[in-house]
Design an enzyme around this catalytic site. Sequence first.
Site, short mmCIF file in Angstrom:
data_model
loop_
_atom_site.label_atom_id
_atom_site.label_comp_id
_atom_site.label_asym_id
_atom_site.label_seq_id
_atom_site.Cartn_x
_atom_site.Cartn_y
_atom_site.Cartn_z
N GLY A 12 0.84 -1.20 0.00
CA GLY A 12 0.00 0.00 0.00
C GLY A 12 0.87 1.25 0.00
CG LEU A 13 -0.83 4.84 -1.75
CD1 LEU A 13 -1.87 5.96 -1.71
CD2 LEU A 13 0.13 5.02 -2.92
CB SER A 14 4.39 6.28 1.89
OG SER A 14 5.00 6.79 3.05
N GLY A 15 2.24 5.56 4.41
CA GLY A 15 1.29 6.15 5.35
C GLY A 15 -0.06 5.46 5.38
CB ALA A 16 -1.60 2.79 3.33
N GLY A 17 -0.67 2.47 6.47
CA GLY A 17 -0.84 1.73 7.73
C GLY A 17 -0.17 0.36 7.75
CE LYS A 18 3.64 0.05 3.02
NZ LYS A 18 3.12 1.43 2.94
CB SER A 86 5.46 -4.29 -2.89
OG SER A 86 4.56 -4.36 -1.80
P1 ADP Z 1 3.02 2.73 6.27
O1 ADP Z 1 3.82 1.69 6.98
O2 ADP Z 1 2.01 2.15 5.33
O3 ADP Z 1 3.85 3.79 5.63
P2 ADP Z 1 2.36 3.64 8.93
O4 ADP Z 1 1.86 2.42 9.61
O5 ADP Z 1 3.77 4.08 9.19
O6 ADP Z 1 2.12 3.49 7.35
O7 ADP Z 1 1.40 4.88 9.26
C1 ADP Z 1 0.00 4.78 9.22
C2 ADP Z 1 -0.64 5.87 10.10
O8 ADP Z 1 -2.05 5.75 10.02
C3 ADP Z 1 -0.27 5.72 11.56
O9 ADP Z 1 -0.06 6.99 12.10
C4 ADP Z 1 -1.53 5.06 12.17
O10 ADP Z 1 -1.68 5.39 13.52
C5 ADP Z 1 -2.64 5.66 11.32
N1 ADP Z 1 -3.87 4.84 11.26
C6 ADP Z 1 -5.13 5.31 11.44
N2 ADP Z 1 -6.04 4.33 11.33
C7 ADP Z 1 -5.36 3.20 11.08
C8 ADP Z 1 -5.75 1.83 10.87
N3 ADP Z 1 -7.02 1.43 10.87
N4 ADP Z 1 -4.78 0.93 10.60
C9 ADP Z 1 -3.49 1.32 10.55
N5 ADP Z 1 -3.05 2.58 10.75
C10 ADP Z 1 -3.97 3.52 11.01
#
Ligand code: ADP
Length: 181
Positions: A12-18, A86
């Site tokens: 998923g996109l950066s910041g999506a929650g991975k 990815s």
């Molecule tokens: P990634 O690894 O995809 O770049 P991050 O996990 O670092 O993303 O960041 C995702 C952000 O979104 C975090 O600040 C997290 O707290 C927030 N968030 C909000 N709702 C959710 C959710 N349902 N699942 C995962 N992250 C969430």
Amino acid sequence: MTQRGVTIWFTGLSGAGKTTISHAVGEKLRSQRRNIEILDGDIVRQNLTKGLGFSKEDRDENIRRIGFVSHLLTRNGVIVLVSAISPYRQIREEVRQKIGDFVEIYVNAPLAVCEERDVKGLYKRARAGEIKSFTGIDDPYEPPLNPEVECRTDLEELSESIGKVFAKLEELKYLSDTLAV
Ligand code: ADP
């Protein structure tokens, strides 16, 4: 106790929650005394794939190497949690075919939401032109067509996302341990 290995691949996109979801899932699995390993894209790029950039070629090579290590671990009974943007479908499919025991989690939030979160401040820098080839801004992201799980992190709580991943692992029988003979 023997454990069935599997690679759980968060894309998923950066910041999506991975990272957030994969770490939470990893902690829960660990608390159940299961053998897990986490391969986080950001950390992998500091060692295993150090020196690779963000061209399509380099991104594919990054994923290929993560896939290679995931395969070794998976076939030895480890539950591997990969979180990596990815962005390209074809290489994700290639890795899936190679590993076999592969569960794809599409961590999905609209670009605007990811950008608003801007966890690492990278979107701001990409918009300012300080970072080139940033996924979602000036580089493509190809969403999975048939992921095992989709987590809509703009619409669901973290606990719900974790629950969906566990439900799928149960359904696919990755959590039903067998006694070693
Ligand atoms: P990634 O690894 O995809 O770049 P991050 O996990 O670092 O993303 O960041 C995702 C952000 O979104 C975090 O600040 C997290 O707290 C927030 N968030 C909000 N709702 C959710 C959710 N349902 N699942 C995962 N992250 C969430």
